[in-house]
Scaffold this active site. Structure first.
Site, PDB file in Angstrom:
ATOM      1  N   LYS A 180       0.799  -1.230   0.000  1.00  0.00           N
ATOM      2  CA  LYS A 180       0.000   0.000   0.000  1.00  0.00           C
ATOM      3  C   LYS A 180       0.827   1.273   0.000  1.00  0.00           C
ATOM      4  O   LYS A 180       1.790   1.380   0.760  1.00  0.00           O
ATOM      5  CB  LYS A 180      -0.853   0.026   1.267  1.00  0.00           C
ATOM      6  CG  LYS A 180      -1.904  -1.045   1.313  1.00  0.00           C
ATOM      7  CD  LYS A 180      -2.594  -0.922   2.634  1.00  0.00           C
ATOM      8  CE  LYS A 180      -3.771  -1.844   2.781  1.00  0.00           C
ATOM      9  NZ  LYS A 180      -4.302  -1.722   4.143  1.00  0.00           N
ATOM     10  N   GLY A 190      10.769  -6.196   8.526  1.00  0.00           N
ATOM     11  CA  GLY A 190       9.535  -6.754   7.982  1.00  0.00           C
ATOM     12  C   GLY A 190       9.779  -7.579   6.740  1.00  0.00           C
ATOM     13  O   GLY A 190      10.682  -8.417   6.697  1.00  0.00           O
TER      14      GLY A 190
HETATM   15  P1  AMP Z   1       4.023  -4.329   2.970  1.00  0.00           P
HETATM   16  O1  AMP Z   1       3.596  -5.001   4.246  1.00  0.00           O
HETATM   17  O2  AMP Z   1       3.240  -3.111   2.642  1.00  0.00           O
HETATM   18  O3  AMP Z   1       5.515  -4.137   2.866  1.00  0.00           O
HETATM   19  O4  AMP Z   1       3.600  -5.345   1.829  1.00  0.00           O
HETATM   20  C1  AMP Z   1       4.202  -6.595   1.687  1.00  0.00           C
HETATM   21  C2  AMP Z   1       3.238  -7.487   0.987  1.00  0.00           C
HETATM   22  O5  AMP Z   1       2.874  -6.878  -0.229  1.00  0.00           O
HETATM   23  C3  AMP Z   1       3.846  -8.824   0.660  1.00  0.00           C
HETATM   24  O6  AMP Z   1       3.154  -9.827   1.340  1.00  0.00           O
HETATM   25  C4  AMP Z   1       3.650  -8.933  -0.850  1.00  0.00           C
HETATM   26  O7  AMP Z   1       3.190 -10.205  -1.239  1.00  0.00           O
HETATM   27  C5  AMP Z   1       2.572  -7.903  -1.127  1.00  0.00           C
HETATM   28  N1  AMP Z   1       2.627  -7.429  -2.507  1.00  0.00           N
HETATM   29  C6  AMP Z   1       3.676  -6.885  -3.139  1.00  0.00           C
HETATM   30  N2  AMP Z   1       3.357  -6.638  -4.427  1.00  0.00           N
HETATM   31  C7  AMP Z   1       2.093  -7.047  -4.615  1.00  0.00           C
HETATM   32  C8  AMP Z   1       1.211  -7.061  -5.722  1.00  0.00           C
HETATM   33  N3  AMP Z   1       1.609  -6.628  -6.914  1.00  0.00           N
HETATM   34  N4  AMP Z   1      -0.037  -7.521  -5.535  1.00  0.00           N
HETATM   35  C9  AMP Z   1      -0.430  -7.977  -4.328  1.00  0.00           C
HETATM   36  N5  AMP Z   1       0.353  -7.983  -3.239  1.00  0.00           N
HETATM   37  C10 AMP Z   1       1.604  -7.528  -3.375  1.00  0.00           C
END
Ligand code: AMP
Length: 394
Positions: free
Chosen positions: A200, A350
């Protein structure tokens, strides 16, 4: 922010109250499934013992509510594991500031681990009377709990406040995190490239805003790239996007100008599965029925090149769904580029830390942060009360 560390104080005959982060994962039977957080605290603990001091360790574990005796949140298994790792007896106190803690400390044990701080509601409330009881147990306060440094719980802020007049220092783990996440970023060798990914935009707004003022380039990946695509009028198919953040994405694009680098192609699939039908398309041209799941190969090449020419690299957030091959390719390409560069390289906690470990490249970067929320807060340029009030090196 040069803080005094545990190596800068006289330890012989002293009792040191160390706030550690022993918030380890446990399985249903109460077995520790990953003891990394305990192992990371060992250098600070060993330093005190070698210096002829005694340690009282305090930590939270999970988020207990209600019953103070809830065994699922007890630090007892941690005491046992710590004793094995140190090859020394660890006295476990079944309360935090109560009679058992007082008895275990007075008995002169070299290592005491207090029961979960969060069994006491006063911990979250930052209660001064609770903090005073903890501070009174020791001659020196030491913060080695980086994962909790962005919080203002009693053990992080009220306890060092109550210990005013006594030495208040950071442990080796916190010192190292500050060295990389604050100092290296405050005076970066250039070019300074940040890579930001993840699910996000909304989670990373403050990081993007802060780093835009510091970095030479910010490379965007992960699902948050599709919100930027939407802002530019692109098609995103069924991708994960935040339509309510489009205005914000536009604002960041306008402020960022050439500094903000977006993917040029996208690896997408017709379902959120590794075995779905796949296509590589130009960015902003994701067809209906498909979702973006990774940066495309051209973007991976471009990002690897930009990383290769950097002197400082900060990475937070995966480039795609790295848990689900083949959509780990973009994240892997970025990780490999970072690992093979001789830049100062800092991996946020993370998911990026998990990714670099998964690829076996953690040893090839300068620093892998141990704190998810705390490392993000540092990249946002936030100052931590828990660290600010500790002694400066003079
Ligand atoms: P964050 O916690 O915001 O760093 O997001 C990490 C998560 O984002 C991971 O579990 C990834 O699988 C997911 N992610 C990254 N790129 C995508 C994408 N294109 N579509 C869906 N999920 C995503």
């Amino acid at each position: 922010m040069a803080k005094k560390t545990i190596a800068d104080v006289e330890l012989a005959g002293k009792t040191v109250l160390v706030r550690v982060d022993f918030n380890v994962p446990l399985d249903d039977s109460g077995k520790i499934t990953d003891d990394r957080r305990i192992r990371m605290a060992l250098p600070t603990i060993q330093k005190v013992l070698e210096g002829g001091g005694r340690v009282i360790l305090m930590s939270h574990l999970g988020r207990p509510t209600g019953d103070a005796g809830d065994a699922r949140f007890s630090l007892k298994p941690v005491a046992e594991r710590l004793a094995q790792l140190l090859d020394e007896p660890v006295a476990f106190a079944t309360d935090t500031v109560g009679p058992d803690a007082q008895a275990k400390v007075s008995a002169g044990n070299k290592i005491v681990l207090l029961e979960n701080l969060r069994f006491n509601p006063e911990e979250k409330e930052g209660d001064a009377a609770f903090a005073a009881k903890l501070a009174a147990m020791a001659d020196i306060y030491c913060n080695d709990a980086f994962g909790t440094c962005h919080r203002t719980d009693a053990s992080m802020v009220a306890v060092p406040q109550a210990a005013a007049g006594k030495p208040r220092v950071v442990g080796f783990l916190v010192a190292r995190e500050i060295q990389y996440l604050a100092d290296a970023i405050a005076r970066p060798e250039r070019p300074f490239v940040a890579i930001l990914g993840g699910a996000k935009v909304s989670d990373k707004i403050n990081v993007i805003e802060n780093l835009l003022g510091i970095c030479d380039r910010i490379l965007i990946g992960g699902a948050m790239a599709y919100t930027f695509s939407l802002a530019r009028g692109g098609s995103v198919g069924e991708s994960l996007v935040e339509p309510d953040k489009v205005d914000l994405a536009n604002k960041l694009l306008a402020t960022g100008g050439e500094k903000l680098v977006l993917p040029i192609d996208t690896h997408c699939g017709d379902a959120f599965r590794g075995d779905c039908n796949k296509r590589v398309v130009p960015a902003g041209e994701i067809p209906a029925g498909f979702q973006g799941l990774d940066i495309g190969p051209e973007t991976a090449r471009m990002y690897a090149e930009l990383v290769g020419s950097a002197k400082t690299v900060v990475w937070n957030g995966p480039m795609g769904v790295f848990e689900m091959p083949p959509f780990d390719a973009g994240t892997r390409a970025v990780a490999e580029a970072i690992a093979s560069s001789d830049a100062v390289s800092i991996i946020g906690g993370g998911d990026s830390a998990a990714a670099i470990e998964q690829f076996g490249l953690a040893e090839k970067v300068s620093h892998v942060s141990t704190g998810g929320g705390a490392s993000l807060a540092m990249l946002e340029g936030k100052r931590f009360a828990a660290v600010e009030l500790l002694d400066e090196l003079v």
